[in-house]
Design a protein around this motif. Structure first.
Motif, mmCIF file in Angstrom:
data_model
loop_
_atom_site.group_PDB
_atom_site.id
_atom_site.type_symbol
_atom_site.label_atom_id
_atom_site.label_comp_id
_atom_site.label_asym_id
_atom_site.label_seq_id
_atom_site.Cartn_x
_atom_site.Cartn_y
_atom_site.Cartn_z
ATOM 1 N N ALA A 89 39.001 23.022 4.981
ATOM 2 C CA ALA A 89 38.048 23.018 6.099
ATOM 3 C C ALA A 89 37.996 21.638 6.745
ATOM 4 O O ALA A 89 37.973 21.513 7.978
ATOM 5 N N HIS A 90 37.990 20.584 5.927
ATOM 6 C CA HIS A 90 37.968 19.223 6.488
ATOM 7 C C HIS A 90 39.230 18.972 7.315
ATOM 8 O O HIS A 90 39.157 18.403 8.405
ATOM 9 N N ALA A 91 40.392 19.386 6.786
ATOM 10 C CA ALA A 91 41.648 19.156 7.518
ATOM 11 C C ALA A 91 41.607 19.879 8.860
ATOM 12 O O ALA A 91 42.008 19.340 9.899
ATOM 13 N N LEU A 92 41.097 21.117 8.848
ATOM 14 C CA LEU A 92 41.000 21.882 10.091
ATOM 15 C C LEU A 92 40.063 21.174 11.080
ATOM 16 O O LEU A 92 40.397 21.014 12.263
ATOM 17 N N LEU A 93 38.905 20.727 10.587
ATOM 18 C CA LEU A 93 37.948 20.088 11.498
ATOM 19 C C LEU A 93 38.459 18.732 11.990
ATOM 20 O O LEU A 93 38.156 18.329 13.117
ATOM 21 N N ASP A 94 39.269 18.053 11.175
ATOM 22 C CA ASP A 94 39.921 16.820 11.659
ATOM 23 C C ASP A 94 40.792 17.156 12.878
ATOM 24 O O ASP A 94 40.811 16.419 13.868
ATOM 25 N N SER A 95 41.520 18.280 12.794
ATOM 26 C CA SER A 95 42.374 18.688 13.924
ATOM 27 C C SER A 95 41.528 19.061 15.129
ATOM 28 O O SER A 95 41.884 18.760 16.272
ATOM 29 N N VAL A 96 40.391 19.711 14.886
ATOM 30 C CA VAL A 96 39.484 20.070 15.999
ATOM 31 C C VAL A 96 39.016 18.791 16.704
ATOM 32 O O VAL A 96 39.002 18.715 17.943
ATOM 33 N N VAL A 97 38.641 17.780 15.913
ATOM 34 C CA VAL A 97 38.169 16.510 16.497
ATOM 35 C C VAL A 97 39.275 15.895 17.371
ATOM 36 O O VAL A 97 39.026 15.434 18.486
ATOM 37 N N LYS A 98 40.531 15.958 16.880
ATOM 38 C CA LYS A 98 41.663 15.388 17.638
ATOM 39 C C LYS A 98 41.857 16.136 18.949
ATOM 40 O O LYS A 98 42.008 15.527 20.018
ATOM 41 N N VAL A 99 41.858 17.461 18.887
ATOM 42 C CA VAL A 99 42.072 18.263 20.101
ATOM 43 C C VAL A 99 40.952 17.986 21.103
ATOM 44 O O VAL A 99 41.189 17.853 22.306
ATOM 45 N N ARG A 100 39.734 17.875 20.617
ATOM 46 C CA ARG A 100 38.581 17.635 21.499
ATOM 47 C C ARG A 100 38.730 16.288 22.212
ATOM 48 O O ARG A 100 38.494 16.154 23.401
ATOM 49 N N ARG A 101 39.180 15.287 21.433
ATOM 50 C CA ARG A 101 39.386 13.952 22.014
ATOM 51 C C ARG A 101 40.460 14.026 23.105
ATOM 52 O O ARG A 101 40.287 13.498 24.206
ATOM 53 N N GLN B 85 36.638 24.491 26.065
ATOM 54 C CA GLN B 85 36.351 25.166 24.788
ATOM 55 C C GLN B 85 37.599 25.152 23.895
ATOM 56 O O GLN B 85 38.716 25.275 24.383
ATOM 57 N N ILE B 86 37.366 25.022 22.596
ATOM 58 C CA ILE B 86 38.481 25.017 21.641
ATOM 59 C C ILE B 86 38.445 26.316 20.842
ATOM 60 O O ILE B 86 37.429 26.664 20.262
ATOM 61 N N LEU B 87 39.575 27.014 20.860
ATOM 62 C CA LEU B 87 39.669 28.289 20.129
ATOM 63 C C LEU B 87 40.609 28.134 18.946
ATOM 64 O O LEU B 87 41.744 27.674 19.098
ATOM 65 N N ASP C 57 44.054 26.939 20.734
ATOM 66 C CA ASP C 57 44.302 25.500 20.629
ATOM 67 C C ASP C 57 44.853 25.160 19.252
ATOM 68 O O ASP C 57 45.595 24.193 19.100
ATOM 69 N N LEU C 58 44.440 25.933 18.252
ATOM 70 C CA LEU C 58 44.906 25.695 16.886
ATOM 71 C C LEU C 58 45.012 27.022 16.164
ATOM 72 O O LEU C 58 44.215 27.938 16.429
ATOM 73 N N ILE C 59 45.960 27.106 15.239
ATOM 74 C CA ILE C 59 45.970 28.260 14.338
ATOM 75 C C ILE C 59 46.246 27.759 12.919
ATOM 76 O O ILE C 59 47.057 26.849 12.713
ATOM 77 N N VAL C 60 45.511 28.334 11.975
ATOM 78 C CA VAL C 60 45.638 27.958 10.568
ATOM 79 C C VAL C 60 46.418 29.085 9.900
ATOM 80 O O VAL C 60 45.920 30.198 9.765
ATOM 81 N N SER D 132 49.469 23.621 16.440
ATOM 82 C CA SER D 132 48.876 23.523 17.777
ATOM 83 C C SER D 132 50.027 23.506 18.775
ATOM 84 O O SER D 132 51.176 23.251 18.390
ATOM 85 N N PRO D 133 49.755 23.795 20.062
ATOM 86 C CA PRO D 133 50.877 23.907 21.007
ATOM 87 C C PRO D 133 51.669 22.616 21.167
ATOM 88 O O PRO D 133 52.880 22.649 21.324
ATOM 89 N N ASN D 134 51.009 21.435 21.100
ATOM 90 C CA ASN D 134 51.713 20.201 21.468
ATOM 91 C C ASN D 134 51.884 19.167 20.373
ATOM 92 O O ASN D 134 52.390 18.086 20.624
ATOM 93 N N ALA D 135 51.408 19.468 19.157
ATOM 94 C CA ALA D 135 51.499 18.434 18.108
ATOM 95 C C ALA D 135 52.323 18.971 16.939
ATOM 96 O O ALA D 135 52.440 20.190 16.769
ATOM 97 N N PRO D 136 52.891 18.073 16.132
ATOM 98 C CA PRO D 136 53.652 18.551 14.964
ATOM 99 C C PRO D 136 52.735 19.293 13.982
ATOM 100 O O PRO D 136 51.537 18.993 13.928
#
Ligand code: CTP
Length: 403
Positions: free
Chosen positions: A385-397, A317-319, A343-346, A368-372
């Motif tokens: 919102a798009h930028a955030l969801l792009d990051s969600v897609v990356k974390v999920r991958r 799960q991604i929080l 996993d991410l904070i905005v 995010s904990p491990n990315a710049p």
């Protein structure tokens, strides 16, 4: 190049001088592999002949709601389209679309479709800059419509200014981008929260905050457009984005109950809501009377919904949290990222001009904990919102790769 292979594009053409450019756009879309279904308004026929578009598209041009009584053309066009593109979009068509008036086949199709929509305005500068047109553009953007802004250049009658239809290249690039986006969250369950909670003091008064819910609604809208199944848990009463399940709550406790229940089966939880940190221990049944003197309101902490989810997060799960800060933005946001197991904070500096509560725009840093960190400069909340969801897609991958 067949980037649009097997894509069905409804190409709406309305009545402006730039209608002649829709011929080139139609040809280019077909070269990219698309099946183009042209829809012209009556006024568009004054600028170009329908035979040109129908010959290019190998498809009759549709204009009337009434040509064939056996089919309902606008719903059929809307349901079968992968995307609807309006180029050029006149001030009249933008106005009809923004106000939901289905006055002809094109505007009826725009309202009947669940497919993503790209509008490409073209008109004289005075019209483009008019407050009514800009309000309509803002409304459409808020609903998730993609707008390819007109360019500055030569206009009809020899004038020069903003309002010239964007280039065929820019319009095609946007169509390809939107179609790619419209699938990248397919099959994913996302819970989004929005608005500020209201904690009752008595029968009429509450403790709350300035959150308008705009950012949460933008995230829900964009996530649904990108194919996610979205549950929106909200304290505000705004138009619900198409395809989104809305749950209304008021207090932090009600939001916690709704989020905890929905999070059990969610792939992603995005806490965009501004949850009150304190609530009155006692809520008076009746309105407190002035004559009884200044009340002594004792407060207690509300549950931290996100921290609770972080402690029992299921594998995969991604929080995502939001950090509303007024100083030391990144340091405070990083601390929340770690302490709430996110996993991410905005992070947004809600004291900066045009940022955060109540505004249509936002400027954020996504951590995010491990990315710049990723900085998103001041932009409308759908872009954020798009930028955030792009990051969600990356974390999920990443999570799927390390499984
Ligand atoms: N949050 C939550 N439950 C709370 C308070 C906050 O789930 N009771 C979530 C918010 O939705 C947000 C994140 O936690 O996603 C951070 O919220 P924020 O208000 O920035 O920080 P707090 O944790 O409340 O800490 P502080 O107010 O001290 O900055």
């Amino acid at each position: 190049m067949s980037q649009l292979a097997s894509r069905r594009i409804v190409l709406g053409v309305s009545g402006g001088i730039a209608a002649y450019k829709s011929v080139d756009l139609c040809r280019r879309l077909i070269e990219l592999g698309a099946h183009v279904v042209p829809v012209m308004t009556d006024d568009a026929h004054r600028f170009i002949g329908p035979v040109t578009l129908s010959a290019l598209a190998s498809e009759p041009v549709h204009t009337s709601l009434w040509d064939d009584a056996s089919v309902i053309p606008h719903t059929k066009l809307g349901q079968t389209a992968d995307i609807v593109v309006v180029a050029p979009a006149t001030a009249r068509v933008l106005s009809a679309y923004a106000t939901g008036s289905s006055e002809d086949l094109l505007t009826a199709t725009l309202i009947a479709t669940r497919a993503p929509v790209v509008v490409c305005p073209a008109m004289h500068t005075e019209m483009w800059e008019h407050a009514a047109v800009q309000e309509n553009i803002k409304t459409l953007r808020r609903r998730g419509v993609h707008v390819v802004e007109p360019e500055i250049g030569k206009l009809a009658g020899g004038d020069v200014g903003a309002g010239r239809l964007a280039s065929t290249d820019s319009i095609c690039a946007e169509i390809i981008r939107v179609l790619e986006l419209s699938h990248d969250l397919a099959g994913i369950d996302i819970v989004v929260t929005a608005g500020g909670t209201r904690e009752p003091i008595d029968a009429v008064r509450v403790i709350s905050n300035r959150s308008s819910g705009k950012q949460g609604y933008a995230v829900a809208t964009v996530a649904a457009q990108r194919g996610a199944r979205v549950t929106l848990i909200t304290t505000v009463d705004r138009a619900v984005p198409a395809g989104v399940l809305e749950i209304q709550v008021e207090t932090a406790q009600q939001m916690k109950d709704a989020v905890d229940a929905a999070a059990v089966s969610a792939d992603v939880v995005i806490m965009a809501a501004a949850v009150a940190d304190f609530r009155p221990v006692i809520c008076a049944d009746q309105k407190l009377k002035k004559a009884d003197g200044i009340p002594n309101i004792v407060l207690e902490s509300t549950p931290d919904i996100l921290a609770g989810l972080g402690q029992r997060k299921p594998v995969g799960q991604i929080l995502v949290g939001f950090a509303a800060e007024t100083d030391s933005l990144v340091a405070h946001a990083k601390a929340k990222l770690t302490s709430k197991c996110l996993d991410l904070i905005v992070a947004n500096d809600v004291s900066a001009p045009g940022v955060g509560f109540g505004h249509d725009t936002n400027a954020v840093v996504i951590l995010s904990p491990n990315a710049p960190p990723i900085s998103v400069a001041l932009a409308d909340k759908h872009t954020v919102a798009h930028a955030l969801l792009d990051s969600v897609v990356k974390v999920r991958r990443q999570k799927q790769e390390t499984k």
